[in-house]
Design an enzyme around this catalytic site. Structure first.
Site, PDB file in Angstrom:
ATOM      1  N   ALA A 134       0.808  -1.115  -0.092  1.00 14.91           N
ATOM      2  CA  ALA A 134      -0.002   0.071  -0.088  1.00 14.91           C
ATOM      3  C   ALA A 134       0.874   1.035   0.067  1.00 14.91           C
ATOM      4  CB  ALA A 134      -1.047   0.038   1.071  1.00 14.91           C
ATOM      5  N   SER A 136       0.903   4.046  -2.956  1.00 15.47           N
ATOM      6  CA  SER A 136      -0.113   5.094  -3.533  1.00 15.47           C
ATOM      7  C   SER A 136      -1.533   4.661  -3.149  1.00 15.47           C
ATOM      8  CB  SER A 136      -0.077   5.346  -5.018  1.00 15.47           C
ATOM      9  OG  SER A 136       1.348   5.878  -5.394  1.00 15.47           O
ATOM     10  N   GLU A 388       6.031  10.718  -1.782  1.00 18.03           N
ATOM     11  CA  GLU A 388       4.797  11.563  -1.696  1.00 18.03           C
ATOM     12  C   GLU A 388       3.857  11.644  -2.786  1.00 18.03           C
ATOM     13  OE1 GLU A 388       5.187  14.757   1.114  1.00 18.03           O
ATOM     14  OE2 GLU A 388       7.663  14.423   1.342  1.00 18.03           O
TER      15      GLU A 388
END
Length: 408
Positions: A134, A136, A388
């Site tokens: 897990a 994105s 990110e």
């Protein structure tokens, strides 16, 4: 609300020059060594702490700059110095943003100072969201947090991955599912205090770039934390979950999850980091092109090289403007109606990869060696389109925002 301006004031220029001096005099001379060692550059962080650069006060001042430009300006200079060391210095900030975005005033006042420590005893913090299955796809998160009402404790189990400062941090901020049926809307963030039993470091990753920044797995095995370590508090969480359940099938109000709130706040900052790396590579390539001679003249006399440098500079300036716009919008309270935060991160990240590759090309064989810094900059730049939120995720966010459609 401050009006938007592209002219830095005298105080901002003073801060910019101060950070640039640290980047030039302390970070750059150490960059190659710590890249090779692939270890956290504690001596450099210590030096940053001594002058107040690695401190809650400094980042708070830049974060709350009414123009919005203080933080991206400072980050650009740090990452101009070196991306790996820069991330070691600012990596704690993502955890701090996680607390600022989701925590109460008491939690902010209690935990954020502990993330930095002081010049005599430097600390770091870690934000733990991604998992082996897990990244994105935050809805696929498997780490669970279960409330033990009898003891007023939360019990966390799972494995986090790609955590900057993971396992070596004084304070960990962990995102976990408290109601798996709600997907990403059933997530919450938790503070894991220092020396909490059950938290351990898993695999430490040997990376392509940003090698001076520690990246590792964090394993949570029946980790128990007091109820007050739930960011925002249980009452707020229960209200949010109730709204999410009510809206689950109605297509109504969108409820943001804890991880996304942190990422949205930090995307322009990542864009600023990418701009700094791109600018550093461009400047190296420009200087090389002006001093390297072939066939009796500097290689910048060749249009093929000169035009590349012109494009590089244009793209860097465009990326900076997108970052500054998003940063100003955030501090001015203007909503990202066209996903301007994601736009800034997407464009700056792609520019960093392209510009550093062009810098290697302009230096030719020298650019491919570790004797010249553009090789390291090119490796470092690869991370910006990945962490990110990958470039693909940024495009998805932008497309969904401008279309209003659930694009998949």
């Amino acid at each position: 609300m401050a009006e938007f301006t592209m002219e830095l004031n005298d105080e901002q220029k003073e801060v910019r020059d101060w950070v640039h001096g640290f980047a030039a005099d302390v970070m750059r001379p150490a960059a190659a060594e710590w890249d090779e060692r692939e270890e956290t550059p504690w001596p450099v962080i210590q030096e940053a702490a001594k002058i107040g650069l690695y401190s809650l006060d400094f980042y708070a001042q830049q974060f709350f700059d009414p123009t919005g430009l203080g933080l991206p300006m400072s980050l650009e200079e740090l990452f101009w110095g070196d991306a790996g060391i820069g991330l070691s210095i600012v990596g704690t900030g993502l955890a701090a943003v996680g607390v600022l975005a989701n925590g109460t005033e008491e939690q902010i006042g209690t935990w954020v100072p502990q993330m930095y420590g002081d010049a005599a005893d430097v600390k770091v913090a870690a934000f733990c969201s991604s998992e082996p299955d897990a990244g994105s796809d935050v809805a696929a998160m498997r780490t669970r947090a279960v409330y033990d009402e009898a003891k007023d404790e939360w019990v966390l189990n799972g494995t986090k991955t790609w955590a900057t400062n993971g396992g070596i941090a004084n304070v960990h901020v962990v995102v976990a599912a408290v109601d798996p049926d709600l997907g990403s809307k059933g997530h919450a963030s938790f503070i894991i205090p220092p020396n909490t039993p059950g938290l351990s470091q898993g695999q430490k990753f040997k990376k392509h770039g940003i090698r001076a920044s520690h990246t590792a797995e964090v394993v949570l095995d029946d980790v128990r934390v007091p109820g007050h370590c739930l960011l925002g508090g249980k009452e707020k969480l229960d209200e949010r979950l109730a709204r999410a359940r009510e809206k689950a099938n109605s297509g109504g109000e969108r409820v943001k999850n804890a991880a996304m709130a942190t990422f949205e706040a930090s995307r322009p900052a990542v864009g600023a980091m990418a701009v700094g790396t791109a600018r550093a590579a461009y400047e190296e390539a420009l200087e090389y092109a002006k001093t390297r001679s072939q066939f009796g003249r500097p290689i910048i006399d060749n249009q093929g090289v000169a035009f590349q440098l012109a494009d590089m500079r244009t793209q860097i300036d465009a990326a900076r403007l997108l970052v500054w716009r998003a940063s100003w919008m955030a501090v001015a309270g203007k909503p990202f109606t066209s996903a301007e935060g994601s736009m800034s991160k997407l464009f700056a990240s792609e520019v960093a990869k392209k510009v550093t590759a062009q810098a290697v090309q302009i230096l030719g064989g020298n650019g491919f060696t570790r004797e010249y810094p553009v090789e390291r900059m090119h490796r470092d730049a690869a991370i910006y389109t990945i962490f990110e939120g990958t470039s693909e995720i940024q495009r998805l966010v932008i497309a969904r925002t401008i279309s209003g459609m659930p694009i998949r």
